[in-house]
Design an enzyme around this catalytic site. Structure first.
Site, PDB file in Angstrom:
ATOM      1  CD  GLN B 126      30.221  43.203  44.717  1.00  0.00           C
ATOM      2  OE1 GLN B 126      29.762  43.159  43.583  1.00  0.00           O
ATOM      3  NE2 GLN B 126      31.456  42.861  44.986  1.00  0.00           N
ATOM      4  N   GLY B 127      28.452  45.695  48.635  1.00  0.00           N
ATOM      5  CA  GLY B 127      29.353  46.479  49.483  1.00  0.00           C
ATOM      6  C   GLY B 127      30.594  45.690  49.839  1.00  0.00           C
ATOM      7  CB  SER B 129      35.791  47.961  46.902  1.00  0.00           C
ATOM      8  OG  SER B 129      36.015  46.960  45.959  1.00  0.00           O
ATOM      9  CD  GLU B 244      31.510  39.890  40.080  1.00  0.00           C
ATOM     10  OE1 GLU B 244      31.345  40.980  39.548  1.00  0.00           O
ATOM     11  OE2 GLU B 244      32.204  39.730  41.095  1.00  0.00           O
ATOM     12  CB  SER B 384      42.821  44.175  38.986  1.00  0.00           C
ATOM     13  OG  SER B 384      43.871  43.523  39.672  1.00  0.00           O
ATOM     14  CD  GLU B 386      47.120  44.255  36.546  1.00  0.00           C
ATOM     15  OE1 GLU B 386      45.971  44.525  36.961  1.00  0.00           O
ATOM     16  OE2 GLU B 386      47.488  44.515  35.387  1.00  0.00           O
TER      17      GLU B 386
END
Lengths: 389, 399
Positions: B126-127, B129, B244, B384, B386
């Protein structure tokens, strides 16, 4: 697996919620609290008229044969409105003992009067030394001729001050911490030798301290088999805890929703509280706890149908632990996010917080049930691979 | 309302359990039990066994090799897999690019890629980030410019899990730099052997090489490898992240870890008995198990509400599953650390990588610390904790 309510259950939910919306807002509740009993007989009659007091009883006893989901619906709605009437002691505890252990005569004599709203009950169980252990009973009952004579001191009897009939646990045999040797008696609350001191609890519900001195009851007052009452007490208390946890979900849902609304309105530093990320995240953590609580409460009530009493107790302990954790976080954070206004008697938030705190204690707090669960092996049924709870 | 599994579900669970017991090769099972990392060959072999049974891609539509199981059966399957314990499916293939192509891919893409994705003949990475685009993924800058029937891609991706093992990559690129940041993004698939791609290892705090930096230097990608429509890539990414999230409660994994902790604690002395009998230890585990039970019911509520194909992706409550699920996964690895004590301190990189025997340490304890360290990533990756809180605050609470 099915998480949906049936059509009848949805109707029940709507009806209870509508009744409470019409008759039980915060201002109306305040005037109910000022009535002589500390709650409202008029309201009680409305519950009777709607059939709520007959919900869990068998049709052969004049009830509506509701199951745990029906009780869940009512209790959650009651929690949402902070209902203070004696539903739990009368219908769930008193009614629970009659359903589980009542003779035909006892059921026929008492259940119709519960259902029509004319009979109130309470469960006199806790004692000065007992804390939460259900077997720790020092109240004694002895055989005198064909009757029984009871002596003892009961405390924290929920709605014991207004009850007409008490279910009293007493020891007929054994030491004060034996599970064997217990019996249950139906005792007229005004019988000679019964003295009651009623008092208000922190959350505006009611309880009583009850002393029994030479209280004489006939043999037909015995519930179930004398000496073997412990499993019945456990079973009825377990399903009451599960129902109480559903009430807690209603209390938490309201506390959470109320907090979110406040955050959207209240401005400080030129912005609504809800626009500050630090506060948003705390509101989210409350929501997470609410959804976990709602999930485990569903599991808790459904587990009371389990034929294995130990499985039921473990599930109920797990439920009480999660509810206790959620209640603490939601109650305390709700107050914090409201700020000073939440501290006041005239504002609802503090009432929800107080009820949550009392619910956490009732029938065993988080520490007590966690210890019980850990002792019983935690999340796994012993001897059966891969049976999680 | 009925929270019990049906008779059919209970029989299904037995079948799945029996299959895992008999079909999972011993060497792979031992690695998973010991917390060792798996080789590409291990994962491909196990996927092949599942594929032969028809169970490699349970959530896919039947016409593309799925099982037709309802969401409860899929949940049971996943839980039994985690508790066997057997290797998890390659999430990039099974839960991401596969479902994405099924939903948005062209017919040519589906018929060419899906069979190879299912068997791991094409191992995808997976590309998403980039060094400057972590939680703020939509700010990504890797640029794709169309040139004839090709895109020319320049930029850098980071945290490319198993990029060094992968055959293909699905990546987010900026195709319209002038649009609002979410609007100018597209998704492409690229063969990792294409010239101009450089993969450099990132060694993580567990001492292992799983992650990579991936550089794109004038990489020419056929326009036919565009997924769906140009500049709609952000919608597809959101679809995937939802996918996910609902899978990431991973209750079965945490259950299995706690059972392992209990089992290991029977051989650890404590007071006059063993650690497993210590009331405080038991309470610590029981408390996590209570939360797991609540999360399990919540997971079932979420997936029961949504269509089976999305695994509840459409429900914003799926963010709770990720948020709470990863916290409990981390709590379980913490309990294992306490059980292992001194025995967790020795570093044995070869054993972690899958060596048959440890250099001399305790095989049950050597991977506990690396797995504890690596488990810190679960509350950082894939949105994340957060970011999950932001999502819930905005889309559920309306703050």
């Amino acid at each position: 697996m099915d998480f949906n309510l049936t059509g009848d259950q949805r109707l029940l939910k709507e009806a209870v919620e509508r009744l409470l919306a019409d008759t039980y807002d915060f201002a109306q509740r305040k005037s109910l609290l000022a009535e002589p009993d500390g709650w409202s007989r008029t309201q009680w009659q409305r519950f009777a008229d709607m059939g709520l007091l007959g919900l869990p009883f068998a049709e052969s006893d004049g009830g509506f044969a509701g199951g745990p989901v029906e009780t869940m619906i009512v209790m959650e709605a009651f929690g949402n409105a902070l209902v203070v009437e004696p539903y739990l002691p009368t219908v769930l505890l008193g009614g629970g003992f009659l359903r589980l252990a009542g003779s035909d005569e006892q059921r026929q004599r008492l259940i119709p009067r519960i259902i029509d709203g004319s009979l109130l009950m309470a469960f006199a169980q806790a004692e000065p030394q007992s804390l939460y252990d259900l077997f720790r009973v020092e109240t004694r009952a002895r055989r005198v001729g064909g009757a029984w004579v009871i002596d003892g001191h009961k405390r924290h009897v929920l709605h014991g001050d207004s009850a007409d009939v008490l279910v009293v646990s007493a020891r007929i045999d054994g030491a004060s911490n034996d599970t064997e040797g217990l019996a249950l008696f139906l005792v007229d609350a005004t019988a000679p030798g019964v003295t009651r001191r009623g008092y208000r609890l922190q959350d505006h519900t009611r309880a009583a301290e009850i002393r029994l001195e030479n209280v004489r009851v006939e043999n037909d007052a015995v519930l179930g088999q004398p000496g073997h009452a412990f499993p019945i007490i456990t079973r009825v208390v377990d399903s009451t805890i599960a129902a109480l946890c559903c009430e807690a979900v209603g209390v938490m849902a309201n506390a959470h929703e109320r907090t979110i609304e406040y955050m959207k309105l209240r401005k400080q530093f030129g912005a609504t509280l809800g626009s500050f990320q630090a506060l948003q995240h705390r509101a989210v953590d409350m929501f997470v706890q609410l959804e976990l609580a709602r999930s485990i409460a569903m599991y808790g009530v459904m587990s009371c149908e389990d034929t294995d009493p130990q499985a039921c107790s473990r599930a109920v302990s797990a439920t009480k632990v999660q509810i206790g954790q959620s209640a603490r976080l939601i109650g305390q954070e709700s107050l914090q996010l409201h700020g000073g206004i939440g501290m006041t008697e005239d504002y609802p938030a503090g009432h929800y917080f107080r009820r949550l705190t009392m619910i956490e204690m009732l029938f065993g707090d988080t520490s007590y049930h966690l210890a019980a669960l850990a002792e019983a092996g935690g999340g796994w049924r012993t001897g059966r691979r891969l049976e999680f709870f | 309302m009925d929270l019990r599994y049906s008779e059919e579900d209970i029989r299904f669970r037995e079948d799945v359990r029996t299959f895992f017991r008999t079909a999972l090769p011993d060497d792979i099972r031992r690695k998973v039990v010991c917390g060792q990392r798996l080789s590409r060959e291990d994962v491909v072999r196990w996927t092949g066994i599942l594929h032969a049974k028809g169970w490699a891609t349970p959530g896919w539509p039947v016409e593309w090799g799925g099982t037709g199981w309802d969401s409860v059966k899929q949940y049971i399957f996943k839980e039994e897999l985690l508790m066997a314990p057997a290797p998890e499916a390659l999430v990039f293939n099974t839960s991401m690019i596969g479902p994405l192509l099924i939903a948005f891919g062209s017919d040519e893409q589906k018929s060419h890629f899906l069979p190879k994705i299912a068997t791991l003949e094409y191992w995808f990475c997976q590309g998403f980030s980039e060094p400057e685009s972590g939680s703020d993924l939509a700010s990504l800058r890797t640029r794709a410019v169309q040139d004839g029937d090709e895109y020319v891609v320049n930029g850098q991706k980071i945290w490319t899990t198993m990029g060094h093992r992968a055959d293909w990559c699905f990546l987010l690129v900026r195709t319209d730099p002038d649009a609002k940041k979410q609007r100018g993004i597209s998704m492409l698939m690229v063969d990792m052997k294409t010239s101009g791609i450089t993969v450099k290892p990132i060694i993580t705090i567990d001492g292992y090489h799983d992650l990579n930096e991936t550089f794109f230097d004038n990489v020419r990608i056929p326009a036919a490898n565009l997924i769906g429509e140009e500049n709609k890539g952000w919608d597809y990414a959101k679809y995937l992240l939802g996918h996910e999230r609902s899978a990431q409660s991973r209750v079965g994994l945490s259950k299995m870890r706690l059972q392992r902790a209990r089992q290991l604690a029977q051989d650890i002395a404590c007071g006059t008995g063993c650690l497993a009998d210590d009331p405080q230890f038991r309470e610590r585990i029981a408390l996590i198990e209570v939360e797991l039970k609540a999360l399990e019911i919540l997971t079932l509520r979420v997936i029961a509400d949504g269509p089976a194909s999305t695994g509840g992706a459409s429900d914003p409550k799926a963010s709770i599953l990720k948020l709470k699920g990863v916290a409990l996964q981390q709590a379980a690895t913490q309990v294992l650390m306490e059980v292992a004590g001194y025995d967790a301190m020795e570093y044995d990189g070869e054993f972690l990588k899958g060596a048959a025997e440890p250099a001399g340490g305790e095989d049950w304890a050597l991977t506990i610390a690396p797995n504890f360290y690596f488990a810190r990533h679960v509350s950082i990756a894939a949105g994340s904790s957060e970011v999950q809180r932001n999502i819930i605050a905005h889309s559920v609470l309306g703050l």
